[in-house]
Design an enzyme around this catalytic site. Sequence first.
Site, PDB file in Angstrom:
ATOM      1  N   ASP A 171       0.757  -0.975  -0.150  1.00 16.70           N
ATOM      2  CA  ASP A 171       0.052  -0.136   0.096  1.00 16.70           C
ATOM      3  C   ASP A 171       0.635   0.959  -0.087  1.00 16.70           C
ATOM      4  O   ASP A 171       1.340   1.502   0.882  1.00 16.70           O
ATOM      5  CB  ASP A 171      -0.896  -0.115   1.347  1.00 16.70           C
ATOM      6  CG  ASP A 171      -2.238   1.492   1.000  1.00 16.70           C
ATOM      7  OD1 ASP A 171      -1.801   2.341   0.684  1.00 16.70           O
ATOM      8  OD2 ASP A 171      -2.940   0.889   1.310  1.00 16.70           O
ATOM      9  N   HIS A 172       0.695   1.677  -1.412  1.00 17.86           N
ATOM     10  CA  HIS A 172       2.083   2.871  -1.376  1.00 17.86           C
ATOM     11  C   HIS A 172       2.172   4.070  -0.286  1.00 17.86           C
ATOM     12  O   HIS A 172       3.072   4.878  -0.079  1.00 17.86           O
ATOM     13  CB  HIS A 172       2.473   3.637  -2.962  1.00 17.86           C
ATOM     14  CG  HIS A 172       1.781   4.287  -3.091  1.00 17.86           C
ATOM     15  ND1 HIS A 172       0.023   4.099  -3.188  1.00 17.86           N
ATOM     16  CD2 HIS A 172       1.581   5.421  -2.922  1.00 17.86           C
ATOM     17  CE1 HIS A 172      -0.779   4.439  -4.087  1.00 17.86           C
ATOM     18  NE2 HIS A 172       0.170   6.393  -3.466  1.00 17.86           N
ATOM     19  N   HIS A 234      -5.942   2.603   1.154  1.00 18.00           N
ATOM     20  CA  HIS A 234      -5.115   4.163   1.113  1.00 18.00           C
ATOM     21  C   HIS A 234      -5.867   4.522   2.621  1.00 18.00           C
ATOM     22  O   HIS A 234      -5.336   5.143   3.024  1.00 18.00           O
ATOM     23  CB  HIS A 234      -5.085   5.286   0.369  1.00 18.00           C
ATOM     24  CG  HIS A 234      -4.261   4.392  -1.340  1.00 18.00           C
ATOM     25  ND1 HIS A 234      -4.126   3.477  -0.692  1.00 18.00           N
ATOM     26  CD2 HIS A 234      -4.596   5.115  -2.396  1.00 18.00           C
ATOM     27  CE1 HIS A 234      -2.740   3.449  -1.788  1.00 18.00           C
ATOM     28  NE2 HIS A 234      -3.499   4.179  -3.141  1.00 18.00           N
TER      29      HIS A 234
HETATM   30  C1  BG6 Z   1      -3.435   4.342  -6.857  1.00 15.80           C
HETATM   31  C2  BG6 Z   1      -4.964   4.339  -7.331  1.00 15.80           C
HETATM   32  O1  BG6 Z   1      -3.427   3.500  -5.368  1.00 15.80           O
HETATM   33  O2  BG6 Z   1      -3.455   5.802  -5.995  1.00 15.80           O
HETATM   34  C3  BG6 Z   1      -5.096   5.867  -8.156  1.00 15.80           C
HETATM   35  O3  BG6 Z   1      -4.775   3.159  -7.457  1.00 15.80           O
HETATM   36  C4  BG6 Z   1      -4.570   7.037  -7.002  1.00 15.80           C
HETATM   37  O4  BG6 Z   1      -5.876   6.316  -8.532  1.00 15.80           O
HETATM   38  C5  BG6 Z   1      -3.401   6.924  -6.367  1.00 15.80           C
HETATM   39  O5  BG6 Z   1      -4.864   8.241  -8.649  1.00 15.80           O
HETATM   40  C6  BG6 Z   1      -3.340   7.611  -5.206  1.00 15.80           C
HETATM   41  O6  BG6 Z   1      -2.135   8.348  -4.958  1.00 15.80           O
HETATM   42  P1  BG6 Z   1      -0.976   9.012  -4.534  1.00 15.80           P
HETATM   43  O7  BG6 Z   1       0.554   9.012  -4.020  1.00 15.80           O
HETATM   44  O8  BG6 Z   1      -1.020  10.091  -6.072  1.00 15.80           O
HETATM   45  O9  BG6 Z   1      -1.810  10.001  -3.848  1.00 15.80           O
END
Ligand code: BG6
Length: 482
Positions: A171-172, A234
Amino acid sequence: HHDTKPFVLFIFGVTGDLTRRKLMPAMYNLYRKGFLTRFRIVGFARRPWSTEYFREQGMQMLEGQPGSADLKQQFIASLEYLQSTFEDPAGYERIESFCDGFRHRLFYLSTPPASYQEIITQLGKHGYGDNPRGFSRIIIEKPFGRDLASARELNQLLSRYFSEPQIFRIDHYLGKETVQNIMMLRFGNAIFEPLWNRHHIDHVQITVGESLGVGTRANYYDKSGALRDMVQNHLFQLLSLTAMEPPSSLTAEGVRGEKVKVLQALRPITYKDVNQYTVRARYTAGFSEGEAAPGYLDEDGVPPDSTTETYTALELYLDTWRWSGVPFFLRTGKRLARKVTEIAVHFKTPPLSLFTPDLPEQAQNVLVIRIQPGEGITLHMNAKIPGHENAMRPVNMDFSYGSSFGIPAPEAYERLILDAILGEATLYTRRDEIEAGWKFVTRILSGWEKMETPVVGYPAGSTGPELAKLMIGRHNRRWRKL
Ligand code: BG6
């Protein structure tokens, strides 16, 4: 500074976008910073690339990264390409020959999720789940399942060949520096924790707004939607970190054991309540990012009868002693007025206001944790305007990463990949967390279906649908300005 053991990283689906944008730059930067001693990166994919061509591509992926061309070349020399379909056993048999001289292995699944089952099964059947001479780990990109049943199935399949400590579910958001700081803020300071409960907190707002639309990803996104794409992973991670009890240690088991309890304490939203506690919406034509923007249904690749939501808002309750009765309002959407991720903790007003009714400006104290952009923390409070009158105005106490530290935070993927190499799983989601999140979200999805919850509109570039304002407004509360 950690030393990593020599390893081979196999990237399945290496010709895809994630390698280009995230994985290659992250590996290179780990190398540049001296974290990687000996390693090899093997791209495993269908396309007829050669190692030479992969290296050329790899070089391009590093454009704009710091460091000399020589350094980049040294890094690139560790790239190898293994051409195979994901179904062909011969491809998996060749894995061994790419490991000569290396004992430790990581398998990174960066493919469309439809291929996960096949790859995991093949790896397992070929015996790569076991590695008597070193470690063997598997890293899995999102989406991890599309509902509770499919997530469970994937977990079961994984557990046939890999044990939980070998499994790293990405989960980045957990790789983001500011997300890691939530625990530091809460548990590394003495002044917040005593107030962090139902006695002092009025409500919490968690916002993940994006200004971009679905772009070229309709193929994936239309089968997903905001709830699956953002909330299950997230937003629930942000919620868990905000609401968790202090863990007894910072180990993976300690932290994740407390986080999962938050998700398990979520009061389920039954289908009867779904229209009261959730909002389902998608963007219509509007003006965004400085130009006219089409509505979601007019985006390339979106079927005309789509019911996919590009925005959702939720009113949630945690049935725990700490949080009983405190609403958590979550919202996330594409094509909103701006890109912002933040957690806002709204404190109760003082028991007795000495200054009202003359001073309506008195506002709630709000602690805002800015995840991105403008990373930092702000405390909104009230102060006297200098002068002979008793006039008051909200003011801010501000901490900003930029000015306090002056060094750029590493990319989320850099930290996450390094942790997987080190076998450190705190920033990865555990099986029970994934399933608790899906359980909650799946119930909403079927509630929407059963109640035929309408997908309401909001203009691209706006602050979201009216309905979401009404939802929070029922409580005499308001969304923070987007
Ligand atoms: C991803 C989603 O996991 O997270 C995307 O699949 C989204 O739809 C993105 O745009 C948002 O990530 P960040 O790091 O730009 O907030």
